[in-house]
Every structure is written in structure tokens, then in C-alpha cells.
Design a protein around this motif. Structure first.
Motif, mmCIF file in Angstrom:
data_model
loop_
_atom_site.group_PDB
_atom_site.id
_atom_site.type_symbol
_atom_site.label_atom_id
_atom_site.label_comp_id
_atom_site.label_asym_id
_atom_site.label_seq_id
_atom_site.Cartn_x
_atom_site.Cartn_y
_atom_site.Cartn_z
ATOM 1 N N PRO A 273 1.882 -52.630 -10.237
ATOM 2 C CA PRO A 273 3.170 -52.661 -10.938
ATOM 3 C C PRO A 273 4.306 -53.538 -10.535
ATOM 4 O O PRO A 273 5.018 -54.241 -11.391
ATOM 5 N N ILE A 274 4.126 -53.849 -9.098
ATOM 6 C CA ILE A 274 5.102 -54.862 -8.618
ATOM 7 C C ILE A 274 4.790 -56.007 -9.183
ATOM 8 O O ILE A 274 5.589 -57.113 -9.455
ATOM 9 N N ALA A 275 3.591 -56.491 -9.282
ATOM 10 C CA ALA A 275 3.352 -57.764 -9.816
ATOM 11 C C ALA A 275 3.655 -57.967 -11.358
ATOM 12 O O ALA A 275 3.955 -59.112 -11.461
ATOM 13 N N LEU A 276 3.218 -56.787 -11.989
ATOM 14 C CA LEU A 276 3.750 -57.189 -13.355
ATOM 15 C C LEU A 276 5.313 -57.207 -13.397
ATOM 16 O O LEU A 276 5.611 -57.923 -14.548
ATOM 17 N N VAL A 277 6.009 -56.443 -12.834
ATOM 18 C CA VAL A 277 7.414 -56.449 -13.202
ATOM 19 C C VAL A 277 8.302 -57.784 -12.629
ATOM 20 O O VAL A 277 8.709 -58.504 -13.130
ATOM 21 N N THR A 278 7.854 -58.195 -11.327
ATOM 22 C CA THR A 278 8.152 -59.531 -10.913
ATOM 23 C C THR A 278 7.783 -60.544 -11.600
ATOM 24 O O THR A 278 8.312 -61.670 -11.679
ATOM 25 N N GLY A 279 6.558 -60.594 -12.179
ATOM 26 C CA GLY A 279 5.839 -61.694 -13.004
ATOM 27 C C GLY A 279 6.789 -61.669 -14.170
ATOM 28 O O GLY A 279 7.039 -63.006 -14.558
ATOM 29 N N ALA A 280 7.126 -60.665 -14.877
ATOM 30 C CA ALA A 280 7.740 -60.921 -16.181
ATOM 31 C C ALA A 280 9.076 -61.296 -15.909
ATOM 32 O O ALA A 280 9.537 -62.157 -16.661
ATOM 33 N N VAL A 281 9.841 -60.857 -14.800
ATOM 34 C CA VAL A 281 11.184 -61.302 -14.496
ATOM 35 C C VAL A 281 11.121 -62.837 -14.223
ATOM 36 O O VAL A 281 11.904 -63.739 -14.658
ATOM 37 N N GLY A 282 9.986 -63.002 -13.299
ATOM 38 C CA GLY A 282 10.133 -64.601 -12.738
ATOM 39 C C GLY A 282 9.921 -65.631 -13.852
ATOM 40 O O GLY A 282 10.395 -66.611 -14.155
ATOM 41 N N LEU A 283 8.788 -65.127 -14.704
ATOM 42 C CA LEU A 283 8.321 -66.246 -15.867
ATOM 43 C C LEU A 283 9.490 -65.962 -16.832
ATOM 44 O O LEU A 283 9.821 -67.152 -17.413
#
Length: 300
Positions: A273-283
Motif C-alpha cells: 500500500p505504501i508503494a502504491l500510494v507514494t508511487g501514484a503521488v510521485g508519478l
């Protein structure tokens, strides 16, 4: 401090902040065989990558939160795509994790940009921000027992996150007192050129068409920085030691929460979940800034 010495000190300071955020905070607990010499080599590598990103920010005259985010994205591409090859693994997910999801978003926008902004906010707001960063570090750290990592105790965690965090305190204090050079000196090209050479050597040693994505990502980021820049880059005015020292609340909270968290839970699957959230926000933020650069170019 001005000119070349200021640039060198800034690169070392930014490199150490990136080490703490991108290595210590990311891995949470030290490897059992970690030596000070190893940490020194990592700092040197991160400082060269930080110098390349700093040169780009000076050339683009881009500061503020956009400079912190895009500069750290460049550092992420340098580390993950030139110094090592993790950026080309699990393609295309690794283009985002970790260059944009962690280096740009957490290290750049959160620790560097947020940390510098909070230094000049009210004390209460800074305290809340540092506690929030510490809580995030503790939640993220709950994942590592599931990877079978050897978990350090109180002394090891305090040294790994706390003493290294004291280096971040010093880095913030020094950065706020530097006057960076304008674009012009030839030596500003050295760190970017070193990164380019490392990528080229890696491409020869391990040839792959996927490695061609590196100049595309780097080029797009530098182009956006140039289009969005113009106001200039500065870390000042100077900040007192006491305000800088409040950063230590972050590693203190992480250590205080993650140790009992490990004992009570034995590990929690928070990585996805952290990778998905930070990935979506970062990208999403990276693409939004590229789009902003396009709009600026169309209006020029």
C-alpha cells in the motif's frame, strides 16, 4: 561561504540528507555487517549524484518545492539508473519505485523541501511535521521483519537513525548559510558528466534497450526544471541550531515506535500500500510538473 566551496559543501550536505532519507530511513534497521567505511562510500556516491542534481537546479534557476522534488528525482535516476541498475528491473514499475516514489517524494519533497520549509515555520508546526515523519518511518519499518532482516536493538537503531540524523541537522544548518554560485564555472559540469559516464559504462557492460529510458527520464526532468525555473535557487537565510535540532524528533519517534511494533506484530505487510500510494503521488506530481513545463513553453 560562496562559489566553488559552497557548491562542494552543498553537494555533501544534500548527499547526506539523501543518504539518511534514501538509505537509513528506507531500510529502517542497519545491516549487521554495516561499517563506517561502507557508509562513507555511500555518502560519496550520493554526494556526486546530489552535485549533478544541484548543477541542474543552478542552471535552471529552480528552487522551492519544485526544485526539491525534481532535483531529488534526478538524484533518484542517477542512483538507480547510473550507479546501479535497479531502475531497469521489473520494468516499468521500477521507473517509479524508487526514483519518484521515494527519492523524489519522500527524500526530496518530504525530508529536504519539507524540512527546510518547516525550519522557517512556527515551532509547533515544525514539531508536528517531524513527529509525522517519524510516524511514517515507524509504519514503513514494520515491513522489514517479513523480509528476514536482522533487526537492531535500541542502541543500534539510535546510532543508525539518530546519530545519522544529527548529520542531517548539521546539513540543514550549513545549507542555510551557503551562497550558491550562478551558472558559468566549468566545474559545475563535473558531477553531471560523471553520472553520464557511469551510465554509458553500465550500458556497455550490460547492454540493454531498457537503459535508453535513462536519458529520456533525465532529459525530461531537466527540461521541466529549465522551463519552470528563473526565480533562482537559495537555501538561506540562516537558521539557528535549535530549530535545526528539532529534526531529531523524527528519528526519535521512529525508534520509539518501531521497536515495540516489531515485538508486538512480528512484521506487517505495509510495503504494497505504501508503494502504491507514494508511487501514484510521485508519478502524478512528476507528470504534472512536466505538463506545467509544456504550458510554460507554449506561453513563451
Amino acid at each position: 561561504m560562496r562559489g566553488g566551496p559552497a557548491y562542494l559543501v552543498a553537494s555533501l550536505c544534500l548527499g547526506w540528507i539523501a543518504v539518511w532519507a534514501g538509505e537509513n530511513l528506507f531500510w529502517t534497521t542497519p545491516a549487521p555487517d554495516l561499517r563506517l567505511l561502507d557508509l562513507g562510500f555511500v555518502w560519496a556516491a550520493y554526494s556526486v549524484a546530489a552535485g549533478a542534481a544541484l548543477s541542474a537546479a543552478i542552471w535552471a534557476r529552480l528552487g522551492g518545492w519544485r526544485g526539491a522534488f525534481l532535483g531529488a528525482a534526478l538524484l533518484g535516476f542517477m542512483i538507480e539508473g547510473a550507479m546501479v541498475g535497479t531502475m531497469y528491473e521489473a520494468f516499468p514499475a521500477q521507473l517509479v519505485w524508487t526514483p519518484l516514489a521515494w527519492h523524489a517524494l519522500i527524500s526530496g519533497l518530504g525530508v529536504l523541501g519539507g524540512g527546510m520549509a518547516l525550519l522557517r515555520s512556527g515551532v509547533l508546526l515544525q514539531v508536528l511535521g517531524m513527529v509525522g515523519l517519524g510516524v511514517f518511518g515507524a509504519v514503513w519499518g514494520l515491513y522489514w521483519p517479513l523480509e528476514g532482516r536482522a533487526l537492531a536493538g535500541l542502541a543500534g537503531m539510535t546510532a543508525y537513525l539518530g546519530l545519522a540524523g544529527a548529520g542531517v541537522v548539521l546539513a540543514f544548518w550549513l545549507l542555510s548559510r551557503l551562497t550558491l554560485p550562478g551558472w558559468g564555472p566549468v566545474w559545475l559540469w563535473l558531477a553531471p558528466a560523471a553520472m553520464g559516464v557511469l551510465w554509458a559504462v553500465g550500458s556497455v557492460v550490460e547492454p540493454s534497450l531498457l537503459r535508453l529510458v535513462w536519458p529520456v527520464m533525465v532529459g525530461a526532468t531537466v527540461w521541466a526544471m529549465r522551463r519552470l525555473g528563473g526565480a533562482g535557487l537559495a537555501f538561506g537565510p540562516p537558521v539557528g541550531r535549535g530549530r535545526c535540532g528539532l529534526f531529531l524528533l523524527a528519528p526519535g519517534v521512529t525508534v520509539a515506535l518501531v521497536l515495540p511494533g516489531w515485538a508486538m506484530t512480528g512484521g506487517v505487510q505495509v510495503n504494497v500500500p505504501i508503494a502504491l500510494v507514494t508511487g501514484a503521488v510521485g508519478l502524478g506530481l512528476w507528470l504534472w510538473l512536466l505538463a506545467a513545463g509544456l504550458r510554460r513553453a507554449d506561453g513563451a
